[in-house]
Design an enzyme around this catalytic site. Structure first.
Site, PDB file in Angstrom:
ATOM      1  CE  LYS A 123      -4.290  -2.210   1.868  1.00  0.00           C
ATOM      2  NZ  LYS A 123      -3.884  -3.400   1.539  1.00  0.00           N
ATOM      3  N   GLY A 171      -9.061  -7.087   3.543  1.00  0.00           N
ATOM      4  CA  GLY A 171     -10.300  -7.844   4.061  1.00  0.00           C
ATOM      5  C   GLY A 171     -10.638  -6.970   5.377  1.00  0.00           C
ATOM      6  N   GLY A 172     -10.185  -5.747   5.522  1.00  0.00           N
ATOM      7  CA  GLY A 172     -10.694  -4.992   6.638  1.00  0.00           C
ATOM      8  C   GLY A 172      -9.886  -5.131   7.845  1.00  0.00           C
ATOM      9  CG  HIS A 215     -15.088   1.331  -0.739  1.00  0.00           C
ATOM     10  ND1 HIS A 215     -14.184   0.753   0.400  1.00  0.00           N
ATOM     11  CD2 HIS A 215     -14.741   0.789  -1.801  1.00  0.00           C
ATOM     12  CE1 HIS A 215     -13.394  -0.010  -0.251  1.00  0.00           C
ATOM     13  NE2 HIS A 215     -13.795  -0.118  -1.480  1.00  0.00           N
ATOM     14  CE  LYS A 244     -14.808  -3.619  -0.762  1.00  0.00           C
ATOM     15  NZ  LYS A 244     -14.239  -4.007  -2.098  1.00  0.00           N
ATOM     16  CG  ASN A 298      -8.257  -5.151  -3.164  1.00  0.00           C
ATOM     17  OD1 ASN A 298      -7.521  -5.359  -2.527  1.00  0.00           O
ATOM     18  ND2 ASN A 298      -9.199  -4.176  -3.080  1.00  0.00           N
ATOM     19  NE  ARG A 300      -8.175  -9.930  -3.173  1.00  0.00           N
ATOM     20  CZ  ARG A 300      -9.378  -9.479  -2.799  1.00  0.00           C
ATOM     21  NH1 ARG A 300     -10.284  -9.748  -3.720  1.00  0.00           N
ATOM     22  NH2 ARG A 300      -9.616  -8.419  -1.814  1.00  0.00           N
TER      23      ARG A 300
END
Length: 535
Positions: A123, A171-172, A215, A244, A298, A300
């Protein structure tokens, strides 16, 4: 084109891949075989039965799942004689070391090159690249923050509230919001510790908190010949603790011009990284001042990719495979038509803080109808294990506009019946959520659900009594069907065996209370239900 494709995933992603391969084989005359990797407990799972072949993953000595153990995955891949690997989302989908190992084994890795994955999956590196390519970023630390003293200096520059994030998070996980200066030290230490424990990387950075933001994410896919498409813009603002719950395409708060600008910025960013394959560029949007701030890439395919497929007509999994085989993206990018909304139906108990609620699926009835799509990886009789993702199905609805898509989704959820012995699902919670005025109007931001969550939890579900009676009847019919099938099977063998019991005993749970029913059918569409000595 490769001919033996191993699936390093399970459940719904694996079923999704198998379906895409079958379509490619029919469409192009390919002869691609799919090979499911699975644990011993999953030998009869739907995703294993759907594949052409399967290879058993052995138990590993480490605490991690065999789906994450590189050595065991390499052994299984060699045993499978695969020449390509598809990873989907989750597990090793964003692991550059695994991508490199596949390349060293001579396998086609269906995904981005390891170098691009490292640069964009980190990131901090992704933010630096975003700044170089003109993608807007929120005020941030400009690099890693290694000590509390540095964190305090950056906090003075960035301002509070702010967010501390793990460099390798996802994933949060590995995210903490700091709203008061006194909370900085504790949040910094806890984020570092969680990052090391979860991702094996304690490095964190800091950035300004975009309060009340939306978002927004842009779907991209790139081939090996320099062409990059950005076919879809999604809004994933309805979240619970950074997870989400509802995703839609497109966004109810963005203009066509804003979406075009985001597509162009996203294409510039991934092009600069030499990206290939499918990916998602994520942003926070502040509606009040109409500004965007880059969050992350992301590397993927996302869980919510079906809403983009539904509005564009693309099959992103098939495109992944074609691009990985060296095919070019040709023609114009198809436009988005209409609106699509997706919800994730999970085996969780919303009344108990969304605690996992796994068990055996005894009734599994999915909705159909115009504009309805359901992606799942389980079937009736299967066990939803406690060890993996709790998602039961993704329910997607398309409409000519957002109100029609929302109406169809609510109808589809009402028509969904999933009964888990010993567990439950989030169906009632999702139905309540989709009827909230903030969701209907499209005004909900990323923090809205966390603000109103306690209020929703205290509100009893409407018509809960009717729902319990309806499910009891569904269970009655499911058990009757099983008994009928058993009778016919015994009759074919010349010795029919039938039960002489009238009615069924059904036990259901709701909000920590157990309800025992005696159900019997007294007419074509008439039933008698007795509940705890009351009828």
């Amino acid at each position: 084109m490769f001919s033996r494709l191993a699936v390093v995933n399970r459940g719904e992603p694996a079923v999704r891949l198998t379906r895409a391969v079958r379509e490619l084989n029919e469409e192009h005359g390919f002869e691609i075989s799919t090979i499911a990797l699975h644990t011993e407990a999953e030998q009869r799972a739907l995703f294993v039965r759907a594949a052409d072949e399967s290879v058993l993953l052995r138990d590993v000595e480490s605490a991690s799942s065999p789906y994450l153990d590189h050595d065991e995955l390499e052994r299984a891949l060699r045993a499978s004689r695969a020449d390509a690997v598809w990873v989907g989302w989750g597990f090793v989908a964003e692991d550059p070391d695994f991508a490199e190992r596949c390349e060293q084994m001579g396998l086609v890795f269906v995904g981005p090159p390891a170098q691009a994955m490292r640069q964009l999956g980190d990131k901090i590196e992704a933010k630096l690249l975003a700044e170089k390519t003109g993608v807007p970023v929120a005020p941030w630390s400009g690099g890693p923050v290694s000590s509390l003293d540095e964190a305090q200096e950056h906090a003075q520059t960035i301002g509070i509230p702010l967010v501390i994030k793990a460099r390798s998070g996802g994933g949060g996980r590995g995210i903490r919001v700091v709203r008061e200066a006194d909370d900085l030290a504790n949040a910094f230490e806890r984020t570092q510790a969680e990052a090391k424990a979860t991702f094996g990387d304690p490095v964190v950075f800091m950035e300004s908190l975009v309060g009340g933001g939306r978002h927004i994410e842009v779907q991209v896919i790139a081939d090996a010949h320099g062409t990059v498409w950005a076919p879809g813009v999604r809004d994933c603002s309805i979240q619970r603790r950074n997870q989400k719950l509802v995703e839609e395409s497109g966004s109810p708060v963005l203009s066509a011009e804003q979406q075009t600008e985001l597509r162009e910025k996203s294409i510039a960013l991934v092009s600069a990284a030499g990206y290939q394959g499918a990916g998602t560029v994520e942003y926070l949007y502040q509606p009040q001042d109409k500004t965007f701030a880059f969050m992350e890439v992301n590397t993927r395919l996302q869980v919510e990719h079906p809403v983009t497929e539904t509005t564009t007509g693309l099959d992103l999994v098939k495109l992944q495979l074609l691009v990985a085989a060296g095919e070019k993206l040709t023609g114009e990018v198809p436009p988005e038509v209409g609106h699509a909304i997706e919800v994730r139906l999970n085996a969780e108990d919303a009344d108990e803080g969304f605690a996992p609620a796994p068990g055996t699926v005894s009734v599994f009835s999915l909705p159909t109808g115009p504009g309805i799509r359901v992606d799942t990886g389980i079937a009736a009789g299967e066990v939803i294990p406690p060890d993996y993702d709790s998602m039961v199905a993704k329910v997607i609805a398309w409409g000519r506009d957002r109100p029609e898509a929302l109406a169809r989704l609510r109808c589809a959820l009402r028509d969904t019946t999933v009964l888990i012995q010993g567990g439950t699902t989030t169906k009632s919670f999702l139905l309540d959520l989709l009827e909230r005025p903030e969701v209907v109007s499209g005004e909900a931001d990323t923090q809205w659900l966390d603000r109103v969550g306690a209020e929703m939890a205290e509100t009893p579900a409407s018509h809960a009594d009717v729902a319990l009676l309806s499910v009891a009847i569904d269970v009655y019919h499911a058990e009757e069907a099983l008994e009928r099938a058993s009778f016919l099977a015994s009759a074919r063998g010349g010795r029919p065996r039938a039960s002489h019991v009238v009615g069924r005993s059904v036990e259901l749970g709701y909000q920590g209370q157990t309800y025992a029913f005696e159900v019997s059918q007294v007419g074509g569409r008439r039933y008698r239900l007795e509940v705890a000595d009351r009828s």
